[in-house]
Design an enzyme around this catalytic site. Sequence first.
Site, short mmCIF file in Angstrom:
data_model
loop_
_atom_site.label_atom_id
_atom_site.label_comp_id
_atom_site.label_asym_id
_atom_site.label_seq_id
_atom_site.Cartn_x
_atom_site.Cartn_y
_atom_site.Cartn_z
N HIS A 1 0.84 -1.20 0.00
CA HIS A 1 0.00 0.00 0.00
C HIS A 1 0.86 1.25 0.00
O HIS A 1 0.64 2.18 -0.77
CB HIS A 1 -0.93 0.00 1.21
CG HIS A 1 -1.87 1.17 1.25
ND1 HIS A 1 -1.52 2.36 1.84
CD2 HIS A 1 -3.12 1.33 0.77
CE1 HIS A 1 -2.53 3.21 1.71
NE2 HIS A 1 -3.51 2.60 1.08
N HIS A 2 1.86 1.30 0.89
CA HIS A 2 2.83 2.39 0.86
C HIS A 2 4.08 1.96 1.63
O HIS A 2 4.07 1.00 2.40
CB HIS A 2 2.25 3.69 1.44
CG HIS A 2 2.02 3.68 2.92
ND1 HIS A 2 0.77 3.55 3.48
CD2 HIS A 2 2.87 3.78 3.98
CE1 HIS A 2 0.86 3.58 4.80
NE2 HIS A 2 2.13 3.72 5.12
N GLN B 1 9.57 0.69 6.54
CA GLN B 1 8.24 0.26 6.97
C GLN B 1 7.35 0.13 5.74
O GLN B 1 7.27 1.03 4.91
CB GLN B 1 7.62 1.29 7.91
CG GLN B 1 6.22 0.90 8.40
CD GLN B 1 5.49 2.08 9.02
OE1 GLN B 1 5.06 2.98 8.34
NE2 GLN B 1 5.38 2.05 10.35
N HIS C 1 3.40 -0.93 4.53
CA HIS C 1 2.01 -1.22 4.88
C HIS C 1 1.46 -2.15 3.81
O HIS C 1 1.33 -1.77 2.64
CB HIS C 1 1.21 0.09 4.94
CG HIS C 1 -0.26 -0.12 5.11
ND1 HIS C 1 -1.19 0.85 4.78
CD2 HIS C 1 -0.99 -1.19 5.57
CE1 HIS C 1 -2.40 0.39 5.02
NE2 HIS C 1 -2.31 -0.84 5.50
N HIS D 1 -0.78 12.51 -0.26
CA HIS D 1 -1.19 11.14 0.10
C HIS D 1 -2.56 11.16 0.74
O HIS D 1 -2.79 11.83 1.74
CB HIS D 1 -0.18 10.51 1.05
CG HIS D 1 -0.58 9.12 1.47
ND1 HIS D 1 -0.58 8.05 0.61
CD2 HIS D 1 -1.01 8.63 2.67
CE1 HIS D 1 -0.98 6.96 1.25
NE2 HIS D 1 -1.24 7.29 2.49
N HIS E 1 -6.19 8.12 0.75
CA HIS E 1 -6.62 6.81 0.27
C HIS E 1 -7.61 7.01 -0.87
O HIS E 1 -7.44 7.90 -1.69
CB HIS E 1 -7.17 5.99 1.43
CG HIS E 1 -6.12 5.66 2.46
ND1 HIS E 1 -6.39 5.02 3.65
CD2 HIS E 1 -4.78 5.89 2.47
CE1 HIS E 1 -5.28 4.88 4.34
NE2 HIS E 1 -4.29 5.40 3.65
N MET F 1 -6.53 9.26 4.91
CA MET F 1 -5.41 10.06 5.40
C MET F 1 -5.34 11.34 4.58
O MET F 1 -5.77 11.37 3.42
CB MET F 1 -4.08 9.29 5.28
CG MET F 1 -4.02 8.03 6.13
SD MET F 1 -2.39 7.24 6.13
CE MET F 1 -1.48 8.38 7.17
#
Length: 909
Positions: free
Chosen positions: A105-106, A170, A172, A242, A244, A314
């Site tokens: 997702h990111h 990280q 997601h 950014h 969704h 977001m």
Amino acid sequence: MGVLVCGVVVLTLICQSHSLDGATNPLHRFKRYQESASSEPNDCTTRTGQPMVLSKSGNFSLDVRMPGVSPTVSDTYLCVAVPVPTTRDAYIVDFEPHASMDTAHHMLLYGCRTPVSTTNYWDCGSVKGTCEDEASIMYAWARNAPPTRLPPDVGFKVGGKSRITYFVLQIHYGDVHAFSDHHRDCSGLTLRMTSKPQPFIAGMYLMMSVTTVIPPGNKVTNADVACTYNSYPIYPFAFRTHTHKLGQVVSGYRIRDGKWTLIGRQTPQLPQAFYPATKGINVKYGDTLAARCVFTGEGRTTKTYIGGTSDDEMCNFYMMYYMESRHAAPFQECMEDGSKELFQNIPPEANVPITVPPEMMMHNMMHSAGAPSTPEHQDDMALLQPKREEEEVLDQEYHLEEVTDWPESPLQLGQVSGLALDSDDNLVIFHRGDHQWGVNSFDNSGKYQQQSLGPIQQSTILVVDPVKGSVLKASGRNMFYLPHGITTDKDNNYWVTDVALHQVFKLSSDGRDKPLVVLGEAFEPGSDKEHFCKPTDVAVDPVTRNVYVSDGYCNARILKFSPEGKYLSHWGAGSSDRRRRVQFRIPHSLVFLPDRRELCVADRENGRIQCFVAESGEFVKEIKKQEFGGEVFAISYAPVHGGLIYAVNGESAYGRSAPLKGFVINYSTKEILDDFSPENAQEFGMPHDIVVTKDGRVFVGDAATDSVLKFSSDKAEHRSVKKGGIEVQEIEETETIIQTRLKPQHRVEVAVAKVQIPVATQQKTAEPVQEQPQKPQQQEDDKEKTLAKQSAQGVSPAVITTLLLIPLVVVISIGVLIRYRKNRMYGDGCEVKLEQTSSGGILGKLRGKAAGGLNLGNFFATHKGYTRQGFDRLSTEGSDQEKDDDNDTDSENEEYSAPPPPVGPSSSS
């Protein structure tokens, strides 16, 4: 026997190099990561944890990837830590993602000193977070965004004293249906890095809404964020939006004096790349940063909250910026809701959704990071990706030489005091005709003593063809006494100064000698708002049309006027050392930098160039070189190759003179890229002004020789070609970016090629290329027979010797190469052989999970009782402003800006 002995020696060297103690090597943390990353038995970990690739120029790359993970639950956040593979300062200049939106997702990349784990990946969507200490966001990716490249001279500082010793990746994983086949994922990115100090340090500013609620069915819901900026100046160069699925457009602005200036605006439904920010924008103390996200709730049956899952929303506006190294802050944030009163004035464009073409959406959904890109896809990505200015480089063999046959016919000139260019790149010359500035021209108070001579009767303003040197137009008769500086505005009006009249004039270029604007009082020197004392030059802002005057021989100040001639402000010199304030000593020449919105001053007797924010007069930087010899007479600017300053020096009255030359200077690095002077043993007399055309031609007005000289790089050739012989290959094997001034590094292949080329071939190549008369056929036949005979006589011994030596040479070469590569990678004494940097500035920190700081993996878990799986509340305490003063003694490279509190214009300092 010899071959056998050499083989044994080489094997010994190999064994010895492999037996180096990894525990004492500064790369042992990185090697442990490689081992742990490769421990998973899957088909993709062979691509993870690759060692850095170090080049002779100090450039290297580092892979940061997931070690073959297979999440089983949607909206999983996984992290992996990778050590920075050097204990010295290093700089990230490029980010190359390896991921697909079908899987990830990111992605976010953090920098910190103590990650939660250093042995394997972990679930960072839980209470563990990302780092035990403060963390800084350095990169963000989503929706198949292309690679991100930083501008020249800008980098994220890591390693060394930056306190960033680990990268934490990280990812997601939103929808885990992509893992129904139980494959393992190695998504991540490649960091392109360099050990070369970067003059400017990059950072990230995040504006984020945490309280927005989107009602179901609502056509439009706005999320507004705004904060007052209270730190040192930053220069945004890229932005990223950014959201969704419900986000339609995200816009970011700087608000100054009630005026909204766009930083960037984009739909988050396109690849969420970093796009170019508005050119020339800066943010300083007291400005307001604001962002708006526009959502639609159509199609939803329940409220949508800000959160970490794919069904949440977001509102993020990322802004990449750079700032001078001494004040570098790697991460700053804004999470305050903007007031309705403030956002009543937001530009209407912020409320207009950006339509995404269906073919673009289809293309983005179908694209996979692992699939080869089609030419069409590459073109699309090229349009979306900010262009790296460094790709447009100045040839290393670029050199300005005098065009000796210009002008074709002599120009009848007096003392040449000023040069300018009109909109057609025609040369405009300002000269003094039969008047001269002598020792008796002024008294001690600055009053002109030769009014009885009357004004100059000749045409003092000549418009000249830059190619042939013929006069196209002439004006300015019976108006001036001692001309000095001249510039043109976007309407081709002339702005000129006269040091005898102590005045500034705006004249039309139509040939009518009637001033449109007059500033100052004729023959009356002064230092107030209505008077000048020998003003030297003028610069005009092409956007605001504001006028800047350097004043001058008596006063040490720059004055700012409106286009109509209304006084606005003035300021003195910017200090290059906060421990003292050095006044201008004849601010002699001005140039406006349109792409940077700065004004640069040639401070003549101080032998320096100082640049300021044009709007406020805030000091930006100083360029002072030993080659100037204590005098800088004039400057010009070309917004190419990252910005080039052209300058000429002059004779010093204090015994510190250097040879009179022209200089080409890299604005960012302050490096002298080229110097030039007249040919044929001639010298400059008093180079008084300089201009550069759009195509790179340079003109210098000389007040001592009553002439204008033209310089061009057209005649310059690659000096390597002139050397002849095999050195011609050097052009192909070395980098030619003049901004970095790398010493040519010959590759092994080139050296081997030199050995293998026969001597006869080298001699033939080294000969000057001349047109030779055709030889009779008989002579050619005789020559071929002679060569064949010589070859036949020596072929057997040569072949035998070569065959015997080849195995020995190959074995020795392999051993030496292995040993050499080990030494370059690990270094003598167990250190990485990277170039040691001296650049000031460090990357500060943002608090991580343990300090209540940023972790987009568990950001909302405790926000106002919000219990969704998500994130914790961001802390605003973690963006510290620590500085590194290691380079305080490096006066050539230091740059200073005003401290955070706003500074009013000084009187005449």
